[in-house]
Design a protein around this motif. Structure first.
Motif, short mmCIF file in Angstrom:
data_model
loop_
_atom_site.label_atom_id
_atom_site.label_comp_id
_atom_site.label_asym_id
_atom_site.label_seq_id
_atom_site.Cartn_x
_atom_site.Cartn_y
_atom_site.Cartn_z
N GLY B 52 0.84 -1.20 0.00
CA GLY B 52 0.00 0.00 0.00
C GLY B 52 0.87 1.24 0.00
N THR B 53 0.47 2.23 -0.78
CA THR B 53 1.26 3.46 -0.86
C THR B 53 0.36 4.66 -1.07
N THR B 54 0.75 5.77 -0.49
CA THR B 54 -0.03 6.99 -0.68
C THR B 54 0.41 7.76 -1.92
N SER B 55 1.57 7.45 -2.43
CA SER B 55 2.16 8.30 -3.46
C SER B 55 2.17 7.67 -4.85
N THR B 56 2.68 6.47 -4.97
CA THR B 56 2.86 5.88 -6.29
C THR B 56 1.52 5.56 -6.94
N TRP B 57 1.48 5.71 -8.28
CA TRP B 57 0.27 5.43 -9.06
C TRP B 57 -0.89 6.28 -8.55
N SER B 58 -0.60 7.53 -8.32
CA SER B 58 -1.60 8.43 -7.76
C SER B 58 -2.11 9.37 -8.85
N THR B 59 -3.41 9.46 -8.97
CA THR B 59 -3.97 10.38 -9.97
C THR B 59 -3.74 11.83 -9.56
N ASN B 61 -0.95 12.97 -8.31
CA ASN B 61 0.39 13.36 -8.73
C ASN B 61 0.54 13.13 -10.24
N GLU B 62 1.72 13.41 -10.72
CA GLU B 62 1.95 13.25 -12.16
C GLU B 62 2.68 11.94 -12.47
N ASP B 63 2.43 10.93 -11.65
CA ASP B 63 3.13 9.66 -11.85
C ASP B 63 2.16 8.52 -12.13
N HIS B 64 1.01 8.84 -12.67
CA HIS B 64 -0.01 7.82 -12.92
C HIS B 64 0.21 7.23 -14.31
N GLY B 65 1.19 6.37 -14.41
CA GLY B 65 1.50 5.75 -15.70
C GLY B 65 2.87 5.10 -15.64
N PHE B 66 3.22 4.38 -16.70
CA PHE B 66 4.50 3.67 -16.72
C PHE B 66 5.47 4.18 -17.78
N CYS B 73 6.12 9.92 -14.50
CA CYS B 73 5.70 8.52 -14.52
C CYS B 73 6.89 7.57 -14.30
N GLY B 74 8.09 8.04 -14.62
CA GLY B 74 9.27 7.21 -14.38
C GLY B 74 9.42 6.82 -12.91
N TRP B 75 8.91 7.67 -12.02
CA TRP B 75 8.96 7.35 -10.59
C TRP B 75 8.18 6.07 -10.31
N THR B 76 7.03 5.93 -10.93
CA THR B 76 6.23 4.72 -10.74
C THR B 76 6.98 3.52 -11.30
N THR B 77 7.57 3.69 -12.48
CA THR B 77 8.28 2.59 -13.13
C THR B 77 9.44 2.08 -12.26
N VAL B 78 10.19 3.02 -11.68
CA VAL B 78 11.34 2.62 -10.85
C VAL B 78 10.87 2.15 -9.47
N SER B 206 -1.33 -6.08 -14.92
CA SER B 206 -2.56 -5.34 -15.24
C SER B 206 -2.65 -4.12 -14.35
N THR B 207 -3.49 -3.18 -14.77
CA THR B 207 -3.79 -2.01 -13.93
C THR B 207 -5.29 -1.80 -13.95
N SER B 208 -5.81 -1.39 -12.82
CA SER B 208 -7.24 -1.06 -12.79
C SER B 208 -7.47 -0.09 -11.65
N GLY B 209 -8.03 1.07 -11.97
CA GLY B 209 -8.32 2.06 -10.93
C GLY B 209 -7.07 2.41 -10.14
N ASP B 210 -7.09 2.09 -8.86
CA ASP B 210 -5.97 2.44 -8.00
C ASP B 210 -5.06 1.25 -7.73
N THR B 211 -5.17 0.22 -8.53
CA THR B 211 -4.41 -1.00 -8.26
C THR B 211 -3.54 -1.38 -9.46
N VAL B 212 -2.34 -1.83 -9.15
CA VAL B 212 -1.44 -2.36 -10.17
C VAL B 212 -1.07 -3.79 -9.78
N GLU B 213 -1.18 -4.71 -10.72
CA GLU B 213 -0.78 -6.09 -10.47
C GLU B 213 0.56 -6.33 -11.16
#
Lengths: 365, 528
Positions: B52-59, B61-66, B73-78, B206-213
């Motif tokens: 669980g995280t408050t920051s990554t994959w957050s709509t 912030n500007e990191d909602h993507g890969f 988005c590079g922050w999410t990737t790393v 996969s990704t859906s809503g606020d979840t990344v698998e």
């Protein structure tokens, strides 16, 4: 056949005679050539009409059980009508149980409002002043309800916060009662296209889930206590419009209204002076019940950040600020939460007492 | 007759009440069973992990993507272990080889990077010089900050070697290539909001809503990956995150509120990994608004706020006090004497000397009939920021400044429309361990994150000099000088630095906080 034939007939006859006499006198002054026999014929016809209407009302009353008849309501507002039970001297203070409950509830509300109004002068600390050296103090002799994360005294903030939460609720209920009630009365009285238009508009407002719609409106208005009040007003007025419309529709063809017409009164005068006072009971009871609901809903919007903003000590906003501390410092959220609970309980007790007072069936039981 | 009827009614009512009671008990049991099953989700599989995280994959912030070539988005990737950069930072924020083996500057404008021979993407394709060239070309063509940071003119690839030709000398090139936007991804594969093919230990399932698998990268080049499946949930509310960790919905959490840390400290069921970071809580003053153009007002605000008080009491000690944008662990941190001293009385006097008086007795100062009133813009996703706003509101009221707090997740739109006087935000000031990044993104007219429109020709000239200075000591001296100039202008107020913490339960090991704030899920992660 009639449940209360003697008192009802007496009241009906008294009203009918009063209105008929006025009507007859005015008719006589306007058209002096009308015969006395003709006047007498009209009066008899309306007396008969009134009597039939009254019979219908009693039949309806018996079927629905709790429905207030116009006669019951009118008796409350036209000088009051004490039942036999009311006239009996009760075991305590010479009152019936219902009246005692009503007085106790009223005293509770008055005490509560006095605390809210004048509490600001009695609070031990400035509710806005931060004292970081005393942050998150548990309840103690110095701070009866403890302090929050900024060291502010929670007792002072809770009392100060009552002004915002309770008065916002009272203003809101007063507004929606007057605005919704007025629209409903006009719809019920006028009917026609205006009724259709306003009722369809109210349908639109009622079509949305209430709180969701309020959140959306408050969000568009960018938050603040006033935004929360406006948002809740938007979703709440249709209830009163429909209630009052229904009451006006059920009473506008009654005998005393016909009698008022015969006496020469105009439409708006009849609506305001004859109908509205006689349907006020259910409206007042509904409004009293809604005060508690509105306290919860205003606090709810503030809790979500859409109502009062920092540092306003509104109870919902205080609970929101203390939410993150509930596990380690529970008193920060319990203090405003308990205040909210007490306020809602007091106004709900008052609403129940009002309902009992305005319902002749319960009042006389 | 009447008595019998009464008895019958009582029997019927008793029966009805009994049925309702039994039904209520049944519903309660169902609810309890439902709660029990959901609470055990995180423990359902021995080789899966829920984060669980408050920051990554957050709509928010500007990191909602890969796609690392899209803003942050590079922050999410790393952070999620999907991608890796050419170099990485060690615990002292010094760069170390990662995908790259080494680098050399053949002259001031030419750098040669050698790629490790055994690195491959998660799809099995080998990472060679050409793959790196294609990725960096796309980065320079599409990213908003990279072109001005990297100053790349052209790139040549030859086998495992990449030669970068610069338009001008860039001593911080390798630091910038270690930024998450420098993540090397396969440009022949799909790379967008929902997926990308990198070289990290995990692949996006996969990704859906606020979840990344995420799933284990079977082709990982740098050893074994010990976790088969990871679920990453963005839980923006810190309190919900705490409770999710407590009831077992998640195995580990990033972003636990500082005041909730006491729940996990000295608790044998949990492990806390924490480290000081360069994420600074700062306030930018809006130079486009006349009230903020008055330096006495800006200085009075700085003098009214105490960084020590904020950290020690409001953050319960879970943070570091700030003077400038860099923590004192860096050699280029500002000198404490450069900052305005905490002196509320002096702040009031400063404003009174500037012509402000409380003429109407409302407790707030005014001048020319205008109350000294400012709008304090901030956002809720960093719990420290609303606290800072409310603290400042009270402190500035004591001085005579009225503060209207606008705490909104929509803060970026307010910044774009200049609808604020003070903008309080949190930013990682030295993600590459070098000061140049922060200066170029905050202090220049052309800076992408200069919310307050701060501008000082001397500062601009010094930043230009810094960008062409290779000597480390000279760079540190210049960085300190630049901070000194900005603090003398009272262009910004710096409140504190984040103490980053990852809290995990006892099943988890190998999940450690890193000072750079973007290494989280790695191949070291294990779940027992």
């Amino acid at each position: 056949m009639s449940r209360k034939p003697a008192s009802s007939k007496r009241t009906t006859n008294r009203l009918a005679n009063r209105h008929t006499n006025r009507s007859s006198n005015r008719a006589a002054s306007r058209t002096s050539n009308r015969s006395a026999a003709r006047k007498s014929s009209y009066a008899q016809e309306y007396q008969e009409l009134n009597f039939r209407q009254q019979e219908y009302q009693h039949a309806e009353y018996k079927q629905s059980g709790s429905l207030l008849t116009t006669d019951d309501l009118s008796s409350l507002h036209v000088g009051g009508r004490d039942s036999e039970q009311d006239k009996q001297v009760g075991p305590v203070y010479g009152m019936t149980k219902t009246k005692r409950h009503f007085i106790v509830a009223s005293v509770l509300v008055i005490i509560f409002l006095l605390v809210v109004i004048f509490g600001g002068a009695l609070v031990p600390y400035n509710p806005y002043a931060q004292d970081l050296m005393n942050a998150r103090q548990a309840p103690s002799a110095a701070h009866l309800l403890g302090t929050d994360q900024f060291g502010r005294d929670l007792l002072s903030r809770v009392i100060e916060g009552g002004k915002f939460t309770v008065f916002a609720s009272l203003i809101l209920v007063a507004f929606i009662t007057l605005f919704g009630g007025l629209l409903g009365a006009i719809c019920g009285w006028r009917g026609g296209w205006l009724d259709t238009l306003i009722m369809r508009i109210s349908d639109v407002f009622l079509a949305f889930p209430g709180m969701v719609f309020a959140i959306a409106v408050a969000g568009v208005l960018t938050g603040g206590l006033m935004s929360a009040v406006i948002a809740l007003a938007c979703i709440s007025w249709p209830k009163y419009a429909r209630l009052v419309r229904g009451l006006v529709l059920s009473t506008k063809n009654m005998a005393y209204v016909d009698a008022a017409r015969m006496s020469g009164k105009k439409g708006i005068t009849i609506l305001m002076c004859d109908i509205m006072p006689n349907i006020a009971g259910p409206i007042i009871v509904t409004a009293a019940i809604d005060i508690g609901h509105m306290i919860i809903e205003i606090a709810g919007l503030s809790f979500l950040g859409l109502g009062a903003q920092v540092p306003t000590p509104e109870w919902g906003a205080m609970m929101s600020n203390g939410r993150s501390l509930i596990q380690l410092y529970p008193w920060i959220i319990l203090a405003p939460g308990t205040a909210c609970f007490i306020a809602v309980a007091v106004f709900n007790i008052f609403a129940d007492a009002c309902r009992d007072m305005f319902d002749p069936k319960i009042r006389e039981a | 007759m009447g008595a019998k009827r009464g008895e019958h009614i009582v029997r019927v009512r008793t029966k009805t009440i009994g049925i309702i009671f039994v039904a209520a008990i049944a519903v309660l049991l169902l609810v309890l069973v439902g709660c029990a099953s959901s609470g055990s989700n995180a423990r359902s599989s021995a080789n899966s992990f829920t984060y669980g995280t408050t920051s990554t994959w957050s709509t928010e912030n500007e990191d909602h993507g890969f796609n690392p070539h899209n803003t942050y988005c590079g922050w999410t990737t790393v952070r999620l272990g999907v991608g890796e950069t050419l170099f990485k930072f060690d615990d002292d924020m010094q760069i170390q080889p990662w995908i790259a083996q080494d680098y050399t500057f053949t002259d001031d404008t030419t750098a040669v990077i050698t790629i490790k021979d055994n690195v491959c993407f998660s799809n099995g394709k080998k990472v060679d010089g050409q793959a790196v060239k294609e990725c960096l070309d796309d980065l320079v063509a599409n990213h908003d900050r990279a072109p001005s940071d990297l100053k790349i003119q052209s790139i040549d690839a030859d086998g495992q070697q990449v030669t970068i030709h610069l338009a001008e000398p860039n001593p911080a090139l390798m630091y910038y290539l270690s930024d998450p936007y420098g993540t090397i991804v396969d440009m022949d594969s799909e790379c967008d909001e929902h997926t990308c093919v990198g070289t990290g230990p995990y692949v996006v399932q996969s990704t859906s809503g606020d979840t990344v698998e995420l799933a284990k990268n079977e082709n990982y080049w740098d050893g074994d990956v010990h976790v088969d499946h990871i679920t990453v949930r963005n839980i923006s509310d810190g309190d919900t995150l705490t409770m999710a960790l407590q009831n077992g919905d998640i195995d580990a959490a990033y972003g636990i509120p500082y005041l909730d840390r006491a729940l996990f400290d000295n608790n044998s069921g949990y492990h806390i990994s924490q480290t000081a970071t360069s994420r600074v809580f700062e306030c930018a003053f809006n130079y486009h608004h006349s009230v903020m153009q008055d330096q006495n007002v800006r200085r009075a605000i700085c003098m009214s706020l105490s960084s020590e008080e904020f950290v020690d009491i409001l953050l319960d000690g879970y943070g570091e006090t700030a003077v400038g944008p860099f923590p004192d662990t860096f050699s280029f941190a500002a000198d404490p004497s450069d900052a305005a001293p905490y002196d509320p009385d002096g702040a009031r006097q400063l404003l009174e000397q500037d012509g402000y008086t409380d003429s109407d007795g409302d407790g707030y100062l005014d001048k020319d009939g205008q109350t000294l009133e400012i709008t304090w813009l901030t956002y809720p996703s960093r719990q420290e920021l609303p606290q800072l706003a409310e603290y400042a509101q009270s402190k500035l009221k004591d001085v005579g400044i009225k503060v209207d707090v606008n705490n909104t997740a929509d803060h970026r739109n307010f910044v774009r429309s200049d609808d604020f006087d003070v903008y309080a935000s949190a930013i990682v000031s030295a993600p590459q361990g070098d000061p140049q990044y922060y200066f170029t993104t905050q202090y220049l007219d052309s800076s992408s994150y200069d919310a307050g429109h701060y501008s000082n020709p001397q500062v601009t000239a010094d930043i230009e000099t810094l960008s062409t200075t290779f000597d480390t000591q000279e760079r540190s001296d210049l960085a300190r000088q630049i901070q000194q100039e900005v603090l003398a202008d009272n262009g910004y107020y710096y409140a504190s630095f984040l103490q980053m913490a990852i809290v995990s339960n006892n099943r988890v090991s190998g999940l450690e906080a890193h000072p750079c704030d973007y290494y989280e899920l790695t191949a070291d992660l294990r779940v027992n």
